[in-house]
Design a protein around this motif. Structure first.
Motif, PDB file in Angstrom:
ATOM      1  N   MET A 168       0.804  -1.164  -0.132  1.00 36.68           N
ATOM      2  CA  MET A 168       0.130  -0.105  -0.031  1.00 36.68           C
ATOM      3  C   MET A 168       0.835   1.255  -0.110  1.00 36.68           C
ATOM      4  O   MET A 168       0.488   2.131  -0.698  1.00 36.68           O
ATOM      5  N   ARG A 213       1.354   3.077  -3.253  1.00 38.74           N
ATOM      6  CA  ARG A 213       0.419   3.701  -3.937  1.00 38.74           C
ATOM      7  C   ARG A 213       0.324   5.126  -4.268  1.00 38.74           C
ATOM      8  O   ARG A 213       0.164   5.327  -5.520  1.00 38.74           O
ATOM      9  N   ARG A 267       1.703  -2.181   8.220  1.00 42.99           N
ATOM     10  CA  ARG A 267       0.037  -2.183   8.018  1.00 42.99           C
ATOM     11  C   ARG A 267      -0.129  -3.584   8.475  1.00 42.99           C
ATOM     12  O   ARG A 267      -1.508  -3.701   9.134  1.00 42.99           O
ATOM     13  N   TRP A 292      -0.706  -3.283  12.153  1.00 46.18           N
ATOM     14  CA  TRP A 292      -1.962  -2.485  12.342  1.00 46.18           C
ATOM     15  C   TRP A 292      -3.292  -3.329  12.272  1.00 46.18           C
ATOM     16  O   TRP A 292      -4.010  -3.072  13.168  1.00 46.18           O
ATOM     17  N   MET A 293      -3.331  -4.111  11.129  1.00 43.92           N
ATOM     18  CA  MET A 293      -4.677  -4.795  11.098  1.00 43.92           C
ATOM     19  C   MET A 293      -4.808  -5.545  12.212  1.00 43.92           C
ATOM     20  O   MET A 293      -5.672  -5.889  12.869  1.00 43.92           O
ATOM     21  N   VAL A 329      -5.992  -3.795  15.027  1.00 52.48           N
ATOM     22  CA  VAL A 329      -7.449  -3.501  15.057  1.00 52.48           C
ATOM     23  C   VAL A 329      -8.355  -4.524  15.164  1.00 52.48           C
ATOM     24  O   VAL A 329      -9.491  -4.240  15.956  1.00 52.48           O
ATOM     25  N   LYS A 375     -11.245  -4.970  18.014  1.00 53.12           N
ATOM     26  CA  LYS A 375     -12.712  -5.095  17.540  1.00 53.12           C
ATOM     27  C   LYS A 375     -13.213  -6.214  18.283  1.00 53.12           C
ATOM     28  O   LYS A 375     -14.369  -5.954  18.924  1.00 53.12           O
ATOM     29  N   GLN A 389     -14.917   0.234   6.505  1.00 53.08           N
ATOM     30  CA  GLN A 389     -14.587  -1.067   6.212  1.00 53.08           C
ATOM     31  C   GLN A 389     -15.089  -1.586   4.667  1.00 53.08           C
ATOM     32  O   GLN A 389     -14.185  -2.464   4.171  1.00 53.08           O
ATOM     33  N   THR A 417     -12.176  -0.494   2.663  1.00 55.21           N
ATOM     34  CA  THR A 417     -10.977  -1.534   2.675  1.00 55.21           C
ATOM     35  C   THR A 417     -11.437  -2.886   1.931  1.00 55.21           C
ATOM     36  O   THR A 417     -10.602  -3.298   1.262  1.00 55.21           O
ATOM     37  N   GLU A 425     -10.798  -2.357  -1.471  1.00 56.47           N
ATOM     38  CA  GLU A 425      -9.670  -2.485  -1.694  1.00 56.47           C
ATOM     39  C   GLU A 425      -8.945  -3.729  -1.969  1.00 56.47           C
ATOM     40  O   GLU A 425      -8.316  -3.858  -3.065  1.00 56.47           O
ATOM     41  N   ASP A 426      -9.380  -4.507  -0.961  1.00 60.45           N
ATOM     42  CA  ASP A 426      -9.009  -5.921  -1.354  1.00 60.45           C
ATOM     43  C   ASP A 426      -9.464  -6.487  -2.376  1.00 60.45           C
ATOM     44  O   ASP A 426      -8.635  -7.341  -2.979  1.00 60.45           O
ATOM     45  N   MET A 463     -11.100   3.042  -6.830  1.00 56.74           N
ATOM     46  CA  MET A 463     -11.246   3.373  -5.412  1.00 56.74           C
ATOM     47  C   MET A 463     -11.989   4.600  -5.378  1.00 56.74           C
ATOM     48  O   MET A 463     -13.071   4.952  -4.714  1.00 56.74           O
ATOM     49  N   LEU A 516      -7.482   0.955   7.516  1.00 60.15           N
ATOM     50  CA  LEU A 516      -7.894   0.280   8.802  1.00 60.15           C
ATOM     51  C   LEU A 516      -7.601   1.134  10.239  1.00 60.15           C
ATOM     52  O   LEU A 516      -8.555   1.085  11.035  1.00 60.15           O
TER      53      LEU A 516
END
Lengths: 205, 835
Positions: free
Chosen positions: A1, A4, A189, A192-193, A196, A200, B199, B202, B205-206, B226, B395
């Motif tokens: 990412m 990008r 990243r 990060w995920m 998260v 959650k 969400q 994302t 994006e995936d 996007m 995210l």
């Protein structure tokens, strides 16, 4: 990412990575923040000059071995009255250059407070560089090189005396920052995920 | 209190009425069904009438009551019962607060209630069959707005260019998402919606990333996809989303708007920005920037809003650069603050919140651990270090939004910054400008006297509107108000002209000098004109004819009507010739009689006037008139010989002309004097003049005697010389007098017309002949005659009447008369003007 939004480099970088970094310029007004960045972006070092209108937001790409580093340079308003807004700017910055004027002791004091603030409130991994600008006016020097040098070492800052006028050390300081910046972004990243997700699940339970 | 937790799963049994009547309960009714609840609440008050219909108004009323009780319950659980009473006592003073609170609570309540109902309906859906599910899509499609159509069209077109699989899968995902969103967003808080939207981004994006690998999409294509997705989604859901955002930020919007309004006095000098507002161009740019800021509100997609912000910011930077080298942030931020203050954009907070919440995360790498975030996280005992190192990703945004639902994090300044500055907007040019906008807003919100370089006292007074900063009308004041600007420019111009400042005395001096010279010139002009007139007068001394004529007049009252001019009888043909010449080129005729000294005098006059002073058109006209008059008088000599001139009209009437002659002679004798004479002379002077006499005769009665003599005075003198040449006919002199008639031609005609009419009836037959005659005799003048005949016929009639015997004399050329009259009128006017 991470690639990008990276610079579209037709060549040079080759198959190397393109990293993009946000760099904030801090310092008292009139110490030469803008001229420093203008020199960097428009000087001989530049290859791609993407924005020429104003010096508030500029980008510059630097080649390092196998990676291409793209700097997104955010200039900030140096006036005291706008000081309180600075966090908005340096939040999320990977690098910061704190500029002072070697002919003005006050600006050095101000620079110290900036550094302190950055260390306390900015992202912990931020790369901070201290730049003593207007080195061409050495005869009017008010801040000794050694003094700044010691301070920089104590706080583990990059330090250089620069001159936007003569271009002395301008590119060097940016290059030094680029070298010091972490290039392994992609791990970040996923990290990060993970966080998260854990959060959650924690919340729903 | 299962109802307070919105997220908990609710068992169907809990939905049923608490009394177990089998109907569904409602949280608003303490979990009872409507009937049971009513029974319960009405029980303590048996006096209340039974409500047979549970559906209509009464129930609606009841809704309020229960909410009240519920709220009471909540507050009781939260604090003390005493608080209730205290709030009740302070109700009056805090009416507005209470109102707001109530409104909010009702909003919450409604949201929750509806949500639960919605869930309930979903649970029931299967039993209802497919009918319910079918409703939604159709309703959605009906609601498509214009914007949605256009973006949808664009999106579709772009998708069609891609691989079929990509298109199908993306469309499918978006459709599913939209359907879901449309159903749920209305009842969700902004944060919840934002979470879902992010969400989805994302996920998209995936999905796109997988397409990238399988179908060879380039990065550019993916990015475009996007951004299109984002725009499409947000545009489609705009109404729902913005409504939620607006509701949440309404107070803040109003607050900042009021704040900005009270800060209207802040000028760029207070903010220390280097805007050179005296420059026209800079002002224009500022206006455009301000328009852009306001326009931001009208865009739907966050990216469009950002785009507008970006272009406005770039314009502003350009303007700054124009005033002093390349602009830096030192100038930019103050300038932006200034523009925001000037623009006072509507729904500022809502827009910022909307962008932060629903903008597609640029996914550029950016550190997540900002100052405020750190602060927020600290309170939750998470390890900031982990976030701090974290880089990039949408995210992160989702995470933060989740996090933001912790109520403890949503209050205070930190909360403000948090919600308004999503880290995802921390990079890229748009991000930079957006940050600046947020900074500007933040600055405006907490601006104080100190930050504007004022004392608190001053600041307070300015804010309360009791005072205004003293600078506004200074030289370089920077007010955007158009009126003030114009006023100041005018003042500057005045200053320059008057030379008030800078000791520039030269300009006024020259101005005064110019004025002096001009007035001198005017004086000299007047003098020269006067002297010229004097010269002319002296050269042509007054004759005493007029008084004499007056006496005669008395003797011969009827005479005026008689057009004695009949004299011309002698030689009609010759007269014709002369007439024509006269009409065509008056100068020629004038030159003919060398005897007349007048001509020379004329020339002299001209020369003198030319040399002495610039000729005004008036003077020229006067001269021309004079010369023409002189010509006329000059002609006389010749004319006298051919008085018949009038006969010019027709040979047929020669007999008449002879008859006329008789009359004339008789007239001469009698007329000789005074105005009465006038007609005769006219007749003497070629055909041209004939008409004039006719008129003059009629006029005479109308003419003011006083004016007559004075004006005529010149001419008699002039004519005297001719007298001998003309054969000593006094008639000639009279002609001139007649020609001098001060009355404007128009008046003359009118008077004539009135009197003549009787004559008309009598001799109507002759009138028509006039035009014909004129046409025949004077082809050159025909056009004129034709035009003027219409006006002139009346005068002719009277003459006919008066002449009686002659009858025909009048056909003479009316144009000539007119010309003479016109010229005379001009002369009189010009002289009047000059003198």
């Amino acid at each position: 990412m991470a690639q990008r939004g990276g610079a579209q480099r037709p060549s040079g970088g080759g198959q190397g990575k393109i990293c993009q970094f946000k760099l904030v310029l801090l310092g008292e007004s009139a110490v030469g923040k803008s001229s420093l960045v203008l020199r960097f972006v428009k000087g001989q070092f530049h290859e791609y000059q993407e924005s020429t209108i104003g010096a508030a937001f500029l980008t510059q790409t630097v080649c390092l071995d196998d990676t291409t580093v793209k700097f997104e340079i955010w200039d900030t308003a140096g006036q005291e009255r706008y000081h309180s807004l600075a966090p908005m700017y340096y939040r999320g910055a990977q690098a910061a250059i704190v500029v002072y004027d070697i002919t003005n002791q006050d600006t050095f004091g101000r620079a110290k407070t900036w550094v302190k603030e950055l260390q306390r409130q900015a992202s912990p991994n931020i790369v901070i560089a201290l730049a003593g600008n207007k080195a061409d006016l050495a005869n009017k020097r008010m801040v000794e090189y050694e003094e700044a040098q010691t301070y920089a070492e104590e706080n583990s800052l990059l330090f250089m005396e620069t001159s936007a006028k003569t271009a002395m050390n301008v590119n060097d300081i940016f290059l030094a920052i680029a070298k010091k910046l972490p290039k392994s972004d992609n791990n970040a990243r996923s990290c990060w995920m993970l966080q998260v997700i854990t959060f959650k699940t924690g919340e729903t339970m | 209190m299962a109802w307070t937790g919105t997220r908990l799963h609710i068992d169907e049994s809990e939905l049923l009425c608490r009394t177990g009547c089998g109907f569904y309960g409602n949280p608003a009714w303490d979990g009872h069904c409507s009937k049971c609840y009513k029974d319960r609440t009405l029980a303590p008050a048996p006096a209340a009438p039974q409500q047979p219909s549970p559906t209509q108004q009464p129930t609606r009323k009841a809704v309020f009551h229960p909410t009240q009780t519920l709220r009471n319950k909540v507050s009781r659980s939260v604090s003390d019962v005493s608080e209730l009473t205290s709030t009740a006592t302070s109700l009056m003073s805090r009416k507005f607060d209470r109102f707001e609170e109530k409104r909010r609570q009702q909003l919450d309540k409604r949201t929750k209630a509806v949500k639960s109902m919605f869930r309930k309906s979903q649970a029931r859906e299967p039993s209802r069959g497919g009918s319910g599910s079918g409703d939604h899509p159709t309703r959605v499609s009906q609601q498509l707005s214009l914007e949605s159509h256009s973006i949808g069209h664009e999106f579709n077109q772009y998708l069609q260019k891609l691989h079929k699989d990509v298109e199908v899968s993306i469309i499918k995902h978006i459709k599913v998402f939209l359907e879901k969103a449309q159903k749920t967003f209305e009842f969700q808080s902004v944060e919840e919606s934002a979470e879902i939207v992010l969400q989805f981004y994302t996920n998209m994006e995936d999905i796109i990333a997988t397409h990238c690998s399988t179908h060879g999409l380039t990065e550019d294509e993916a990015q475009r996809l996007m951004s299109l997705t984002e725009r499409y989604i947000t545009t489609r859901l705009y109404k729902t989303l913005i409504a939620a955002v607006n509701a949440a930020n309404e107070e803040k919007d109003l607050a900042i708007q009021n704040r900005i309004r009270s800060l209207a006095w802040v000028g760029s000098e207070h903010l220390d920005c280097g805007l050179n507002e005296t420059d026209e161009e800079v002002r224009d740019t500022l206006d455009r920037v301000i328009t852009g800021l306001i326009e931001m509100n009208s865009q739907r997609a966050p990216s469009d809003k950002l785009e507008i912000l970006e272009s406005a910011s770039l314009m502003l930077l350009g303007a700054l650069g124009a005033s002093s080298g390349p602009a830096s942030a030192d100038d930019f931020l103050p300038a932006l603050i200034y523009c925001v203050l000037r623009a006072n954009p509507p729904l500022l907070h809502s827009n910022i919140a909307y962008i932060t919440n629903f903008a597609q995360q640029p996914s550029l790498q950016s550190g997540q651990a900002g100052y405020f975030f750190t602060n927020l996280v600290r309170g939750c005992g998470s390890s900031e270090g982990g976030w701090g190192t974290g880089l990039g990703g949408g995210l992160g945004g989702a995470y933060i939004t989740n996090f933001a639902q912790q109520p403890s994090l949503q209050s205070g300044q930190a909360g403000y910054f948090f919600t308004n500055l999503q880290p995802s907007l921390q990079s890229g040019q748009a991000g930079y400008f957006f940050t600046n906008l947020c900074c500007a807003v933040a600055y405006i919100e907490k601006v104080s006297g100190e930050s504007l370089g004022l004392t608190e006292d001053q600041f307070d007074r300015y804010m309360s509107g009791r005072c205004l900063p003293p600078t506004p009308l200074d030289d370089d004041s920077v007010w955007l108000s158009q009126a003030l600007r114009v006023m100041q420019e005018n003042m500057n111009v005045l200053d320059q002209v008057v030379g008030g400042r800078g000791g520039r005395r030269r300009r006024p001096d020259t101005l005064h000098k110019d004025i002096d010279t001009l007035s001198e010139q005017m004086d000299t002009l007047k003098d020269t004109v006067c002297s010229e007139v004097d010269v002319v007068l002296s050269r042509t001394p007054l004759t005493i004819l007029p008084p004499r004529s007056a006496d005669l007049d008395d003797d011969m009252p009827p005479n005026p009507l008689l057009p004695p001019p009949l004299t011309p009888q002698t030689a009609g043909s010759t007269s014709d010739a002369t007439n024509t010449t006269v009409l065509e080129t008056p100068t020629d005729s004038s030159s003919k009689p060398p005897v007349a000294g007048d001509e020379e005098s004329n020339v002299d006059v001209r020369r003198s006037t030319q040399t002495s002073a610039p000729l005004s058109p008036d003077i020229i006209a006067a001269q021309e008139g004079l010369s023409f008059l002189q010509q006329l008088s000059d002609i006389e000599p010749g004319m006298t010989l051919l008085p018949v001139a009038e006969s010019a009209g027709g040979e047929k009437e020669e007999s008449h002309s002879q008859a006329r002659v008789d009359v004339n002679t008789s007239d001469h004798i009698g007329n000789m004097d005074s105005r009465i004479l006038v007609p005769k002379p006219a007749s003497n002077i070629s055909g041209i003049l004939n008409p004039t006499p006719a008129k003059s005769t009629t006029n005479f009665p109308g003419l003011s005697e006083s004016s007559m003599p004075t004006k005529s005075s010149h001419f008699p003198g002039e004519l005297d010389p001719f007298g001998p040449l003309a054969g000593g006919d006094k008639t000639t002199t009279t002609t001139t007098t007649s020609s001098h008639n001060p009355l404007p031609p128009a008046s003359v005609t009118t008077t004539t017309t009135t009197t003549p009419y009787s004559g008309f009836t009598v001799q109507g037959g002759k009138i028509p002949s006039i035009p014909c005659d004129a046409g025949q005799v004077l082809p050159t003048t025909t056009t004129l005659t034709h035009q003027q005949q219409h006006q002139l016929p009346p005068p002719l009639v009277p003459t006919a009447a008066t002449s009686v015997t002659m009858g025909r004399e009048q056909h003479d050329e009316p144009d000539a008369i007119d010309k003479v009259y016109n010229v005379l009128g001009d002369i009189v006017q010009t002289f009047d003007n000059l003198l």
